[in-house]
Design an enzyme around this catalytic site. Sequence first.
Site, PDB file in Angstrom:
ATOM      1  N   CYS A 123      38.678  11.658  85.058  1.00  0.00           N
ATOM      2  CA  CYS A 123      40.112  11.968  85.065  1.00  0.00           C
ATOM      3  C   CYS A 123      40.435  13.183  84.217  1.00  0.00           C
ATOM      4  O   CYS A 123      40.369  13.139  83.004  1.00  0.00           O
ATOM      5  CB  CYS A 123      40.953  10.806  84.582  1.00  0.00           C
ATOM      6  SG  CYS A 123      42.693  11.213  84.707  1.00  0.00           S
ATOM      7  N   CYS A 126      45.559  15.605  83.893  1.00  0.00           N
ATOM      8  CA  CYS A 126      46.778  15.791  83.127  1.00  0.00           C
ATOM      9  C   CYS A 126      46.418  15.822  81.655  1.00  0.00           C
ATOM     10  O   CYS A 126      45.336  16.218  81.284  1.00  0.00           O
ATOM     11  CB  CYS A 126      47.715  14.633  83.418  1.00  0.00           C
ATOM     12  SG  CYS A 126      46.914  13.065  83.076  1.00  0.00           S
ATOM     13  N   SER A 127      47.312  15.362  80.837  1.00  0.00           N
ATOM     14  CA  SER A 127      47.063  15.381  79.403  1.00  0.00           C
ATOM     15  C   SER A 127      46.003  14.361  79.009  1.00  0.00           C
ATOM     16  O   SER A 127      45.598  14.301  77.864  1.00  0.00           O
ATOM     17  CB  SER A 127      48.352  15.100  78.656  1.00  0.00           C
ATOM     18  OG  SER A 127      48.902  13.898  79.130  1.00  0.00           O
ATOM     19  N   CYS A 128      45.540  13.568  79.978  1.00  0.00           N
ATOM     20  CA  CYS A 128      44.412  12.669  79.708  1.00  0.00           C
ATOM     21  C   CYS A 128      43.218  13.443  79.183  1.00  0.00           C
ATOM     22  O   CYS A 128      42.398  12.934  78.452  1.00  0.00           O
ATOM     23  CB  CYS A 128      43.905  12.023  80.989  1.00  0.00           C
ATOM     24  SG  CYS A 128      44.868  10.672  81.549  1.00  0.00           S
TER      25      CYS A 128
END
Lengths: 226, 119
Positions: A123, A126-128
């Site tokens: 993943c 995004c900000s992940c």
Amino acid sequence: MNEKAPNAGHRHEHDDAADHDHGDGGSELSEMDLRVRALESLLVEKGYVDPQALDILIETYETKVGPHNGARVVAKAWTDPEFKRWLLTDASAAIASLGYTGRQGEHMVALENTPQVHNMVVCTLCSCYPWPVLGLPPVWYKSAPYRSRAVIDPRGVMAEFGVRLPDSVEVRVWDSTAEIRYLVLPERPAQTEGWSEAQLATLVTRDSMIGTGLPATPSDIVQRAS
Amino acid sequence: MTTTPEIRAALPDLPCDDAGPVFKAPWEAQAFAMALALHERGAFNWKEWARELAAVIAELKARGDPDTGEDYYRHWLTALERIATRKGLVTGEVLQARCEQWAQAARETPHGQPIELRR
């Protein structure tokens, strides 16, 4: 929304990438992200810039984004067994002890590669994705086909990037949640006995910390220099 | 990048290491790439660009911004928005509205899913 506990990090076996547990909250973009997306989407729609050309440009610089502090974290874990134990039990605190702190509430988990197990993180949407630690994710890495294929056929995806693992090695694919970000702790390359932390850090590639690659070896470094 | 020496000559303060430009965050690389892409299609030359960027920085300095270089790409993006507006590629209003659409899209997108504009 699914029924899973929002705090649980999860490991994909062979389920579909769409089964993606991220808790219930919406996403957030920084002011700068918003402004960049606004301008970019308008310029693309009007045909002033070609999104593929942009991706190629960004790809040229992708290894130049972010401090890549992860390399130092990995090199320290290779040389300092105490730190390694700490990293594997409480990665957030161990990483913070080196002065690398993420945003509040961000929880890092380190995954150790061994001769038996290879970890890979998928993943990066995004900000992940902990880019201050790992650097920018590769452009191709964000694509949906890659994500689903990485989950279904991780060995195939890795082989495309020149990483061939023996069949005896178990491949584990990890997907971040809103609360948990992963760092792969690759195996220390052979023939690096007596190397300093700083020397070792030069072997740690971004791809080795997301599990789509292996660290460089001493002979790679010699080749690079010549 | 064949254009890099030219850019560096026009923009001596561009954050670089030995191998070329460096960025502190993904959006910085995107803003950089957008300027490069617009330049490549002839939207402006590097001299014009350097003037636009210098004007942004001068304004902020006049307002008491210490200009430490930390915010280089913040200024870069402001300059990019302005030059795109000046060249008639976008308007300030549309840009502002689009920012709000993205913020809305982000709020409505479950964490971890790609954030996309609804058409």
